[in-house]
Scaffold this active site. Structure first.
Site, PDB file in Angstrom:
ATOM      1  N   THR A 133       0.542  -9.745   0.033  1.00 33.04           N
ATOM      2  CA  THR A 133      -0.564  -9.825  -0.927  1.00 33.04           C
ATOM      3  C   THR A 133      -0.059 -10.169  -2.330  1.00 33.04           C
ATOM      4  O   THR A 133       1.081  -9.835  -2.681  1.00 33.04           O
ATOM      5  CB  THR A 133      -1.285  -8.454  -0.972  1.00 33.04           C
ATOM      6  OG1 THR A 133      -2.147  -8.424  -2.103  1.00 33.04           O
ATOM      7  CG2 THR A 133      -0.329  -7.281  -1.086  1.00 33.04           C
ATOM      8  N   ASP A 134      -0.927 -10.757  -3.138  1.00 29.51           N
ATOM      9  CA  ASP A 134      -0.543 -11.051  -4.525  1.00 29.51           C
ATOM     10  C   ASP A 134      -0.409  -9.767  -5.344  1.00 29.51           C
ATOM     11  O   ASP A 134       0.166  -9.782  -6.438  1.00 29.51           O
ATOM     12  CB  ASP A 134      -1.530 -12.028  -5.186  1.00 29.51           C
ATOM     13  CG  ASP A 134      -2.957 -11.501  -5.335  1.00 29.51           C
ATOM     14  OD1 ASP A 134      -3.266 -10.420  -4.791  1.00 29.51           O
ATOM     15  OD2 ASP A 134      -3.764 -12.179  -5.998  1.00 29.51           O
ATOM     16  N   GLU A 135      -0.938  -8.645  -4.807  1.00 31.27           N
ATOM     17  CA  GLU A 135      -0.858  -7.376  -5.569  1.00 31.27           C
ATOM     18  C   GLU A 135       0.580  -6.914  -5.790  1.00 31.27           C
ATOM     19  O   GLU A 135       0.819  -6.103  -6.680  1.00 31.27           O
ATOM     20  CB  GLU A 135      -1.590  -6.249  -4.820  1.00 31.27           C
ATOM     21  CG  GLU A 135      -3.063  -6.446  -4.767  1.00 31.27           C
ATOM     22  CD  GLU A 135      -3.847  -5.148  -5.012  1.00 31.27           C
ATOM     23  OE1 GLU A 135      -4.985  -5.108  -4.584  1.00 31.27           O
ATOM     24  OE2 GLU A 135      -3.316  -4.221  -5.638  1.00 31.27           O
ATOM     25  N   LYS A 189       3.262  -2.304   0.099  1.00 30.18           N
ATOM     26  CA  LYS A 189       3.320  -3.706   0.538  1.00 30.18           C
ATOM     27  C   LYS A 189       4.586  -4.376  -0.020  1.00 30.18           C
ATOM     28  O   LYS A 189       5.229  -5.167   0.669  1.00 30.18           O
ATOM     29  CB  LYS A 189       2.076  -4.479   0.082  1.00 30.18           C
ATOM     30  CG  LYS A 189       0.778  -4.088   0.778  1.00 30.18           C
ATOM     31  CD  LYS A 189       0.748  -4.387   2.274  1.00 30.18           C
ATOM     32  CE  LYS A 189       0.619  -5.855   2.609  1.00 30.18           C
ATOM     33  NZ  LYS A 189       0.450  -6.083   4.063  1.00 30.18           N
ATOM     34  N   TYR A 210      -0.764   1.494  -2.807  1.00 31.86           N
ATOM     35  CA  TYR A 210      -0.947   0.450  -1.783  1.00 31.86           C
ATOM     36  C   TYR A 210       0.028  -0.706  -2.020  1.00 31.86           C
ATOM     37  O   TYR A 210       0.784  -1.095  -1.132  1.00 31.86           O
ATOM     38  CB  TYR A 210      -2.394  -0.064  -1.781  1.00 31.86           C
ATOM     39  CG  TYR A 210      -2.543  -1.437  -1.156  1.00 31.86           C
ATOM     40  CD1 TYR A 210      -2.391  -1.620   0.224  1.00 31.86           C
ATOM     41  CD2 TYR A 210      -2.814  -2.568  -1.937  1.00 31.86           C
ATOM     42  CE1 TYR A 210      -2.516  -2.886   0.798  1.00 31.86           C
ATOM     43  CE2 TYR A 210      -2.935  -3.832  -1.366  1.00 31.86           C
ATOM     44  CZ  TYR A 210      -2.781  -3.987  -0.001  1.00 31.86           C
ATOM     45  OH  TYR A 210      -2.894  -5.241   0.564  1.00 31.86           O
TER      46      TYR A 210
END
Ligand code: NAD
Ligand code: DAU
Length: 347
Positions: free
Chosen positions: A126-128, A155, A151
């Site tokens: 994810t870009d997060e 990741k 979260y």
């Protein structure tokens, strides 16, 4: 060719499985999913009897479950979609499940892939993991990992384990990092389906903080097409960013949904902000465009209309998910957030 898809009963995984089977290119798919609150076999009802598709209930965080599925099938490729995926749950419910699935689960899959000589492992990231941008700029594949919530921290941890498995053990790995997805079958805890569902029921739309946090939005089918391209043509050990080239403040998304549904803006209710809320995400997809000729097929205005229509015509699916435990979750998360707690109560 046989592929293992983990988390295939969730939002993106189920869209991916449907897309691959529709290609009719001889691929078989095994879907390993623990069926957590976010996993729903209804998402795959239309293909459940397809002879090229097998469902296995199992937890990637449990080595035994992973070993069992690898002992029963010989996989050419593994795609890891399975995750605890909701930031708010990682902040307000607890982080243990995020560590068990996102970190330990990823390592279990990497170990089994190596042991069983899987040709290619793809990590759906994810870009997060990049953290938050200032007013300017975009995430590229070389942006440092600076995750800001539990979260995204798990990741990012998983991405590092994937990188290490490639670097140290020679497992052929590729990673995708995508922005916010929307489309059919998304669990109604995430912004777009939550706002559609609440607006449709004339319930308040809880917008965090000032509503000016920016996310980039991509239609799920475009993300799935990109994942498949990276699986087939991406270079080993590489990371590929993907986004919809539509980075706008949340309030704009919410207003757009109200306008499509013909509902009043008075439903918008500003509530207490998410702790540590990342201010802005925007993604540079030029690498995957240049190297693999990926392009998104859906522009946001067209795709959001299609998405709203899908939720309206699948109200039974939505209501099933919004009953039971969901109501407890909703009250816990939103009840304390706002002076308008009464109005936010689903019950
Ligand atoms: P989701 O929450 O809708 O689905 C997750 C699925 O994984 C569910 O079917 C769940 O049952 C399954 N699962 C959870 N824990 C498991 C475990 N221990 N073992 C086996 N299965 C398990 O998530 P999503 O939105 O479809 O996201 C899929 C992947 O894409 C995630 O890895 C997420 O980090 C990533 N991603 C999501 C987005 C987005 O906007 N939704 C954007 C970029 C990347
Ligand atoms: O960027 C990719 C990520 O996008 C994925 O890795 C995650 O799995 C996915 O959940 C998503 O994370 P976000 O936190 O960005 O998505 P969410 O839909 O929860 O929130 C989108 C934005 O809307 C965010 O700025 C918070 C805000 N929001 C969200 C909810 C649920 C609200 O204002 N009100 C809400 O009720």
């Amino acid at each position: 060719m046989k592929i293992l898809v983990t988390g295939g009963a969730g939002f993106i995984g189920s869209n991916y499985i449907r897309q691959v089977l529709a290609m009719e290119d001889g691929r078989e798919i095994v879907n390993l999913d623990a069926l957590t609150y976010a996993g729903n076999l209804e998402n795959l009802k239309d293909i459940q009897d397809d002879s090229r598709y097998t469902f296995v209930k199992g937890d990637i965080g449990q080595r035994g479950d992973v070993e069992r599925v690898f002992a029963e099938h010989r996989f050419d490729a593994v795609l890891n979609f399975a995750a605890e995926s909701h930031v708010d749950r990682s902040l307000h419910v607890g982080v243990d499940a995020f560590i068990a699935t996102n970190i330990q689960g990823t390592q279990n899959l990497l170990d089994a892939s190596r042991e069983h000589e899987v040709k290619r492992y793809l990590q759906v990231s994810t870009d997060e993991v990049y953290g938050s941008l200032g007013d300017e700029g975009y995430f590229t594949e070389t942006t440092p990992l600076e995750p800001n919530n539990p979260y995204s921290a798990t990741k990012a941890g998983a991405d590092c384990l994937v990188r290490a498995a490639g670097h140290s053990h020679g497992l052929e790995v590729v990673t995708t990092r995508c922005s916010n997805n929307f489309g059919p079958f998304q669990f109604p805890e995430k912004l777009i389906p939550l706002m559609i569902a609440n607006a449709q029921e004339d319930k308040p739309l809880p917008v965090y903080g000032d509503g000016l946090h920016v996310r980039d939005w991509i239609f799920v089918e475009d993300h799935c097409a990109g994942i498949d391209l990276v699986l087939r043509e991406g270079k080993a050990d590489e990371v590929y960013n993907m986004g919809g080239n539509y980075d706008v403040p949340n309030i704009e998304i919410v207003r757009n949904i109200l306008q499509i549904l013909g509902k009043p803006e008075s439903l918008i209710t500003y509530v207490e902000d998410r702790p540590g809320h990342d201010r802005r995400y925007a993604i540079d997809s030029s690498k995957i465009q240049r190297e693999l000729s990926w392009e998104r097929a859906y522009a946001f205005p067209q795709a959001i209309e299609k998405t709203v229509e899908w939720y309206l015509s699948n109200d039974g699916w939505l209501q099933n998910l919004r009953s039971g435990d969901y109501q407890d979750y909703y009250r816990m998360l939103y009840g304390e957030r706002s002076d308008a707690a009464e109005g936010l109560d689903l019950a």
